[in-house]
Design an enzyme around this catalytic site. Structure first.
Site, mmCIF file in Angstrom:
data_model
loop_
_atom_site.group_PDB
_atom_site.id
_atom_site.type_symbol
_atom_site.label_atom_id
_atom_site.label_comp_id
_atom_site.label_asym_id
_atom_site.label_seq_id
_atom_site.Cartn_x
_atom_site.Cartn_y
_atom_site.Cartn_z
ATOM 1 N N LYS A 219 0.831 -1.213 0.000
ATOM 2 C CA LYS A 219 0.000 0.000 0.000
ATOM 3 C C LYS A 219 0.866 1.263 0.000
ATOM 4 C CE LYS A 219 -3.506 -2.721 0.352
ATOM 5 N NZ LYS A 219 -4.496 -2.903 -0.696
ATOM 6 N N CYS A 263 -13.334 -6.726 -0.173
ATOM 7 C CA CYS A 263 -14.609 -6.737 -0.898
ATOM 8 C C CYS A 263 -14.569 -7.724 -2.064
ATOM 9 C CB CYS A 263 -14.957 -5.347 -1.401
ATOM 10 S SG CYS A 263 -15.415 -4.206 -0.092
HETATM 11 O O1 SAT Z 1 -3.397 -3.101 3.537
HETATM 12 S S1 SAT Z 1 -3.324 -4.551 3.705
HETATM 13 O O2 SAT Z 1 -2.223 -5.038 2.911
HETATM 14 O O3 SAT Z 1 -3.119 -4.865 5.132
HETATM 15 C C1 SAT Z 1 -4.751 -5.261 3.173
HETATM 16 C C2 SAT Z 1 -5.743 -4.324 2.650
HETATM 17 O O4 SAT Z 1 -6.266 -3.508 3.410
HETATM 18 O O5 SAT Z 1 -6.063 -4.369 1.438
HETATM 19 MN MN MN Z 2 -6.066 -4.020 -1.083
#
Ligand code: SAT
Ligand code: MN
Length: 598
Positions: A219, A263
């Protein structure tokens, strides 16, 4: 001390890259690890670190007959999901981060986190983890280096990214790499920060050991820093799965689809079409979470999956919902926060078969059938190499990526949003993506099940001002001569008794087929005030589907009163963007209002 450490960094380092060496030395000087280990990504290294993690109780070996190469990790119970309220974008000007991000001044953030990092690795090892996001040698690919004191992070990163020597070789002597620093600290939520410095291509993460907070390629780099770089360099970093769908005639169409965390992106990316009605159809996975997309030489939009593994939600995964995921996690998988059976296998809510009488829950406590507490944490995860996926696309490692014909936006909405809509054009499609709403899930800490605006499923992941981000999407129209068509979907509509009206999972193939047909201009459609929808005669293929005509009508219905409320909530969101709310999207809004009113 400082210079000895710097020398030690240089001595053992498998690189002569002066910028990298100097940065590692500087970070080591601050965090003061006992030793520094450069990771090469080899099998030998994997074995050594796994054995060490087992010895230290960080990993628990699972039954190796049933699950070869699989281990369980239990995180600190205060550290089980992303922490959006502790995630910051640190740009010199607050407005650059925008109203949807937490902001901290970069100097303040470096000072504040610096105090926590100061000496944080005393008595610990600092692992230097070079990694590539994207296939080695691809023009899409970005190199990152994560410094971490967590062996769990190293073992996850080697699954999630192309890690070690290959990444270091690709970097060479360049100074173009993301500088990631991570320490688990003392896993205290009061001293937990995930800070991004887009101008410095830097990420500092302190005080967590979990998933998206600490696997910095995912992320943090691939989406937050990635989206920032994408705007500067003219491409898109998106929270999207990528799949290829091949018809019995051998025609393959690639689509990318954005859904918020937890989701069903992984399920959709590995979907198995209904056996009878879709004989000869095949879905193949390119990626399950992130797409990096840029215009290709032929004018189409090309996408790669920058990752090499899946960090998927475990609960609810079974041989009915996602057989390919079940195969994927049968070996060489790290499980985090699932329950364990007496014979050393894993268990979670929604797994196939009988609920065992007794388990060890995700916190290591005895658990009995009928307990009101969940045995596996709702956000428990698997980390599995994509090479385990039986339907991995042969293009998953293609440095040029795949040409995208359709972009899909999907939220989790129990009402309001119909099963599928095709946007009238690019701008309208961007409007559909921008106005996405979704009910929150356990993937982030906070309340579950409340609708929030989540534009393009990027609310927690956009590394700059959301208004600028939406404008960048609009501007991309000029850069892509052959635009993908844009769609909106919602698998999660419920009836008045709270039951899902659409069966979802494999039957989503029916919606996907309609999308593919629309892309190739093969089916007629019906215009509504929201966009184009399937016609009741020549629309969705419902053959063999075990649901009532009323349920299909409910899933596809457009209720004007619900849309009036929806428009109010969209207005609040656009107001938040202030003067940066793109004019073209405001016009789309006005048009929709006038269609609703006439
Ligand atoms: O951000 S994570 O890699 O922990 C999982 C997600 O929220 O998609
Ligand atoms: Mn994700």
């Amino acid at each position: 001390m400082a210079s000895t450490q710097a020398a030690a960094v240089g001595e053992k380092a498998p690189t002569k890259n002066p910028t990298l060496l100097a940065w590692v030395a500087k970070m080591a000087q601050m965090t003061q690890p006992d030793s520094i280990v450069w990771c090469d990504g080899s099998e030998e290294e994997k074995k050594r670190l796994t054995d060490q993690a087992v010895k230290e109780g960080i990993l628990i070996p699972l039954n190796q007959q049933k699950r070869p190469g699989c281990y369980l990790h239990r995180s600190n119970p205060n550290d089980v999901a992303r922490v959006e309220h502790l995630t910051f974008i640190c740009t010199p000007n607050k407005t650059d981060a925008g109203p949807t991000n937490n902001w901290m001044d970069p100097d303040e953030a470096y000072t504040k986190l610096g105090q926590h990092f100061d000496g944080a690795m005393k008595g610990r090892t600092m692992y230097v983890v070079p990694y590539a996001m994207g296939p080695i040698g691809s023009p899409f690919t970005k190199i990152g280096v994560e410094l971490t004191d967590s062996v769990y992070v190293v073992l996850n990163m080697r699954i999630m990214a192309r890690m070690g020597k290959q990444a270091l070789d690709m970097l060479g002597d360049s100074d173009d790499f993301n500088r990631g620093l991570h320490s688990t600290g003392d896993v205290n939520p009061d001293r937990r920060y995930i800070c991004h410095f887009p101008q410095d291509n830097t990420i500092w993460s302190f005080g967590s050991g979990y998933g998206g907070n600490v696997l910095l390629g995912k992320k943090c780099l691939a989406l937050r820093i990635g989206s920032y770089l994408g705007r500067e360099e003219g491409w898109l970093a998106e929270h999207m799965l990528i799949l290829g769908v091949t018809s019995p005639k051998g025609e393959t169409t690639y689509v990318a689809a954005a859904f918020p965390s937890a989701c069903g992106k992984t399920n959709f990316a590995m979907l198995i079409p209904p056996a009878e009605e879709y004989k000869g159809w095949k879905i193949e996975t390119v990626g399950d979470d992130i797409a990096w997309m840029r215009p290709g030489p032929d004018g189409r939009l090309y996408a790669i999956n920058p990752e090499a593994g899946y960090f998927g939600v475990v609960p609810g995964t079974n041989y009915k919902t996602n057989p390919n995921a079940m195969e994927t996690i049968a070996k060489d998988t790290l499980f985090t926060n699932v329950a364990m059976t007496a014979d050393g296998d894993v268990w979670w809510e929604g797994k196939d078969g009988e609920v065992p009488d007794e388990l060890t829950d995700w916190q290591g406590r005895p658990w009995k059938k009928g307990s009101t507490e969940k045995a596996a944490h709702p956000n428990s995860r698997f980390t599995a190499p994509m090479s385990n996926n039986p339907v991995l696309s042969s293009k998953a490692n293609d440095p040029m990526g795949v040409p995208i014909s359709a972009l899909i936006f999907g939220g989790r909405r129990s009402n309001t949003v119909p099963l599928v809509i095709q946007a009238f054009n690019w701008t309208h499609g961007v409007f559909l993506g921008a106005t996405m709403g979704s009910e929150t899930t356990a993937a982030a800490t906070g309340k579950v099940g409340v609708v929030r605006r989540d534009p393009m499923a990027m609310l927690p992941f956009c590394g700059y001002h959301m208004g600028d981000y939406l404008q960048h999407w609009l501007d991309m129209q000029k850069a892509i001569p052959q635009l993908p068509k844009i769609f909106q979907v919602n698998w999660f509509r419920q009836d008045k008794n709270g039951k899902f009206v659409w069966p979802g999972f494999g039957d989503n193939m029916r919606v996907l087929e309609w999308i593919v047909n629309r892309v190739h201009g093969r089916v007629p459609t019906k215009e509504t005030l929201l966009g184009w929808v399937p016609r009741s005669d020549e629309g969705l293929n419902l053959k063999g589907l075990d649901i009532s005509a009323e349920a299909v009508a409910e899933a596809t219905s457009i209720k004007e009163d619900e849309w009036k409320a929806e428009l109010k909530s969209q207005e609040v969101f656009f107001e938040q963007l202030g003067t940066k709310a793109p004019e073209a999207l405001m016009l789309q809004r006005k048009l929709l209002i006038s269609r609703l009113e006439t």
